[in-house]
Design a protein around this motif. Sequence first.
Motif, PDB file in Angstrom:
ATOM      1  N   PHE A  23      78.103   5.950  27.885  1.00 33.81           N
ATOM      2  CA  PHE A  23      77.865   5.357  28.681  1.00 33.81           C
ATOM      3  C   PHE A  23      78.833   5.399  29.776  1.00 33.81           C
ATOM      4  O   PHE A  23      79.827   5.514  30.238  1.00 33.81           O
ATOM      5  N   ALA A  24      79.996   4.277  28.214  1.00 31.58           N
ATOM      6  CA  ALA A  24      80.860   3.228  28.324  1.00 31.58           C
ATOM      7  C   ALA A  24      81.758   4.773  28.436  1.00 31.58           C
ATOM      8  O   ALA A  24      82.597   4.781  29.190  1.00 31.58           O
ATOM      9  N   GLY A  25      82.435   5.813  27.770  1.00 30.82           N
ATOM     10  CA  GLY A  25      83.033   7.186  28.052  1.00 30.82           C
ATOM     11  C   GLY A  25      83.025   7.483  29.407  1.00 30.82           C
ATOM     12  O   GLY A  25      84.072   7.525  29.542  1.00 30.82           O
ATOM     13  N   SER A 125      85.218  -6.945  30.303  1.00 36.08           N
ATOM     14  CA  SER A 125      83.527  -6.683  30.059  1.00 36.08           C
ATOM     15  C   SER A 125      82.878  -6.544  28.918  1.00 36.08           C
ATOM     16  O   SER A 125      83.829  -6.067  27.704  1.00 36.08           O
ATOM     17  N   VAL A 126      81.683  -6.213  28.694  1.00 33.86           N
ATOM     18  CA  VAL A 126      81.299  -6.157  27.904  1.00 33.86           C
ATOM     19  C   VAL A 126      80.162  -4.802  27.640  1.00 33.86           C
ATOM     20  O   VAL A 126      79.877  -5.319  29.167  1.00 33.86           O
ATOM     21  N   PHE A 127      80.091  -3.724  27.050  1.00 37.38           N
ATOM     22  CA  PHE A 127      79.138  -3.200  27.096  1.00 37.38           C
ATOM     23  C   PHE A 127      77.567  -3.233  26.151  1.00 37.38           C
ATOM     24  O   PHE A 127      78.041  -2.848  25.430  1.00 37.38           O
ATOM     25  N   LEU A 128      77.160  -3.174  26.654  1.00 35.62           N
ATOM     26  CA  LEU A 128      75.549  -3.497  25.981  1.00 35.62           C
ATOM     27  C   LEU A 128      74.492  -2.395  25.563  1.00 35.62           C
ATOM     28  O   LEU A 128      73.654  -2.193  26.540  1.00 35.62           O
ATOM     29  N   ALA A 129      74.039  -1.960  24.218  1.00 43.14           N
ATOM     30  CA  ALA A 129      72.301  -1.269  24.385  1.00 43.14           C
ATOM     31  C   ALA A 129      71.731  -2.309  24.481  1.00 43.14           C
ATOM     32  O   ALA A 129      71.609  -3.451  24.845  1.00 43.14           O
ATOM     33  N   ARG A 130      70.214  -1.709  25.228  1.00 44.56           N
ATOM     34  CA  ARG A 130      68.882  -2.468  25.283  1.00 44.56           C
ATOM     35  C   ARG A 130      67.899  -2.468  24.894  1.00 44.56           C
ATOM     36  O   ARG A 130      68.306  -0.766  24.860  1.00 44.56           O
ATOM     37  N   ARG A 131      66.553  -2.500  24.463  1.00 48.38           N
ATOM     38  CA  ARG A 131      65.804  -2.066  23.974  1.00 48.38           C
ATOM     39  C   ARG A 131      64.932  -2.196  24.399  1.00 48.38           C
ATOM     40  O   ARG A 131      63.435  -1.872  23.731  1.00 48.38           O
ATOM     41  N   GLY A 132      64.559  -2.686  26.262  1.00 47.07           N
ATOM     42  CA  GLY A 132      63.395  -2.965  26.546  1.00 47.07           C
ATOM     43  C   GLY A 132      62.382  -3.623  26.569  1.00 47.07           C
ATOM     44  O   GLY A 132      61.545  -3.410  26.304  1.00 47.07           O
ATOM     45  N   ILE A 133      63.004  -5.072  25.424  1.00 46.63           N
ATOM     46  CA  ILE A 133      61.772  -6.302  25.403  1.00 46.63           C
ATOM     47  C   ILE A 133      61.771  -7.200  26.529  1.00 46.63           C
ATOM     48  O   ILE A 133      62.722  -7.231  26.870  1.00 46.63           O
ATOM     49  N   ILE A 160      72.996  -0.906  29.227  1.00 47.11           N
ATOM     50  CA  ILE A 160      72.827   0.223  29.016  1.00 47.11           C
ATOM     51  C   ILE A 160      71.216   1.024  29.811  1.00 47.11           C
ATOM     52  O   ILE A 160      70.741   0.223  28.263  1.00 47.11           O
ATOM     53  N   GLY A 161      70.784   1.487  30.408  1.00 38.23           N
ATOM     54  CA  GLY A 161      70.073   1.665  31.434  1.00 38.23           C
ATOM     55  C   GLY A 161      69.234   2.461  30.239  1.00 38.23           C
ATOM     56  O   GLY A 161      69.566   3.965  29.584  1.00 38.23           O
ATOM     57  N   GLU A 162      67.460   2.896  30.112  1.00 34.31           N
ATOM     58  CA  GLU A 162      66.476   4.207  29.648  1.00 34.31           C
ATOM     59  C   GLU A 162      67.401   4.953  30.521  1.00 34.31           C
ATOM     60  O   GLU A 162      66.916   6.482  29.571  1.00 34.31           O
ATOM     61  N   LYS A 163      67.105   5.022  31.483  1.00 37.61           N
ATOM     62  CA  LYS A 163      68.149   6.212  32.487  1.00 37.61           C
ATOM     63  C   LYS A 163      68.416   7.685  32.248  1.00 37.61           C
ATOM     64  O   LYS A 163      68.634   8.230  32.297  1.00 37.61           O
ATOM     65  N   PHE A 164      69.621   6.684  31.695  1.00 37.76           N
ATOM     66  CA  PHE A 164      71.032   7.386  31.594  1.00 37.76           C
ATOM     67  C   PHE A 164      70.780   8.410  30.091  1.00 37.76           C
ATOM     68  O   PHE A 164      70.468   8.105  28.651  1.00 37.76           O
ATOM     69  N   HIS A 302      62.431  -6.388  34.098  1.00 37.68           N
ATOM     70  CA  HIS A 302      61.705  -5.967  34.036  1.00 37.68           C
ATOM     71  C   HIS A 302      61.639  -4.050  34.461  1.00 37.68           C
ATOM     72  O   HIS A 302      60.876  -3.462  34.857  1.00 37.68           O
ATOM     73  N   CYS A 303      63.582  -3.840  34.459  1.00 37.63           N
ATOM     74  CA  CYS A 303      63.887  -2.944  35.175  1.00 37.63           C
ATOM     75  C   CYS A 303      64.162  -2.563  34.254  1.00 37.63           C
ATOM     76  O   CYS A 303      66.011  -2.712  33.650  1.00 37.63           O
ATOM     77  N   ILE A 304      64.113  -1.779  33.032  1.00 30.63           N
ATOM     78  CA  ILE A 304      65.024  -0.555  31.982  1.00 30.63           C
ATOM     79  C   ILE A 304      65.447   0.070  31.954  1.00 30.63           C
ATOM     80  O   ILE A 304      66.362   1.068  31.170  1.00 30.63           O
ATOM     81  N   GLU A 305      64.938   1.027  32.863  1.00 29.83           N
ATOM     82  CA  GLU A 305      65.422   2.231  33.670  1.00 29.83           C
ATOM     83  C   GLU A 305      67.084   2.094  33.955  1.00 29.83           C
ATOM     84  O   GLU A 305      67.936   3.088  33.387  1.00 29.83           O
ATOM     85  N   PRO A 306      67.331   1.736  35.153  1.00 26.84           N
ATOM     86  CA  PRO A 306      68.953   1.796  35.150  1.00 26.84           C
ATOM     87  C   PRO A 306      69.361   0.928  34.242  1.00 26.84           C
ATOM     88  O   PRO A 306      69.511   0.002  34.018  1.00 26.84           O
TER      89      PRO A 306
END
Length: 313
Positions: A23-25, A125-133, A160-164, A302-306
């Motif tokens: 995503f970052a790239g 800025s910092v770009f992080l993965a997320r795990r939906g917890i 970064i959302g799961e939608k990507f 509550h919004c893990i997609e975007p």
Amino acid sequence: MYSFKKILLPVDESKHSKKAITFAGKFLKYFIKDISQITIFHVIRLSYLTAHEKRIDLRVEFLKESELFKKLKEQYLKEKIKPILDEYEKILRDCGITIEIIKRVDEGDPGNKIIEVLCKEDYFSVFLARRGISLTESLVMGSVSTKVVYNAKKQVVYLIGEKFSEDQVDSVSKILIPVDGSEYSKKAVEHAVYVVKGLGEKIKKIKLLRVINLDVYQERINQGIDPEKEAGENLSIAKKKFLDEYIPEKLIQTQVLIGIPSKEIIKEIKENNYDLVIIGRRGRSPLKDLVMGGVSSAIVYHCIEPTIAIINL
């Protein structure tokens, strides 16, 4: 005006990190002229040595001075970490990132180390993965993203959302910006204008949403103020920020709703398939947010997609 300068990309070996790097790239290639440096940052936990605990003294005070520890660390870096960091650098290069990329490794607790670097060094800025917890789970488990979101004082944090999807050609085309007239909201709008200008014709929709809290609505009525007119004025000011930068008016939608802000914003996100949500954050602790029902926290958990960009003052 917000602009990307130095970017921190914390990573581990997971598929989530690979998605965040991709995503970052694909996102940052549109802002190359503004970026001076990108750092891929991995933090080694001492727990990786547990497999060798019968061979070495695991007391922390002896670990770092131990010759065996140093050899194990060198071997671990060479065999496990370097190939991953090289792969992530290649992903960025393949996405079109041509500027300096630094690969950096440290030891300790990942969340604490990321915060330390952000506090001491001039990262924008910092770009992080997320795990939906959930927020509750993250407080109990010590989520890295939660630590960073609540302790980054001046950085823009991208979750970064799961939608990507890694095979997407572009990362963002539809953006939502909740607006309430506060300084936090104004900063979110400023960053959104910068992002939209950078992405250019990739952007298909910009939504400015003002949700009037029911309690605030009644207060304004009692004060002789029309809350919907006031909300409309806030949206007009935000919209003008985009128009002043020659962003086509046809791309911009505005809407006023009355209700519970977190619920209405979450509903809007889930019903309209946004790629990016840009929000300001008020600076409360995670515990206060959990008790008081912070809007930004509700959206994040509550919004893990975007993908969600959190603007810290």
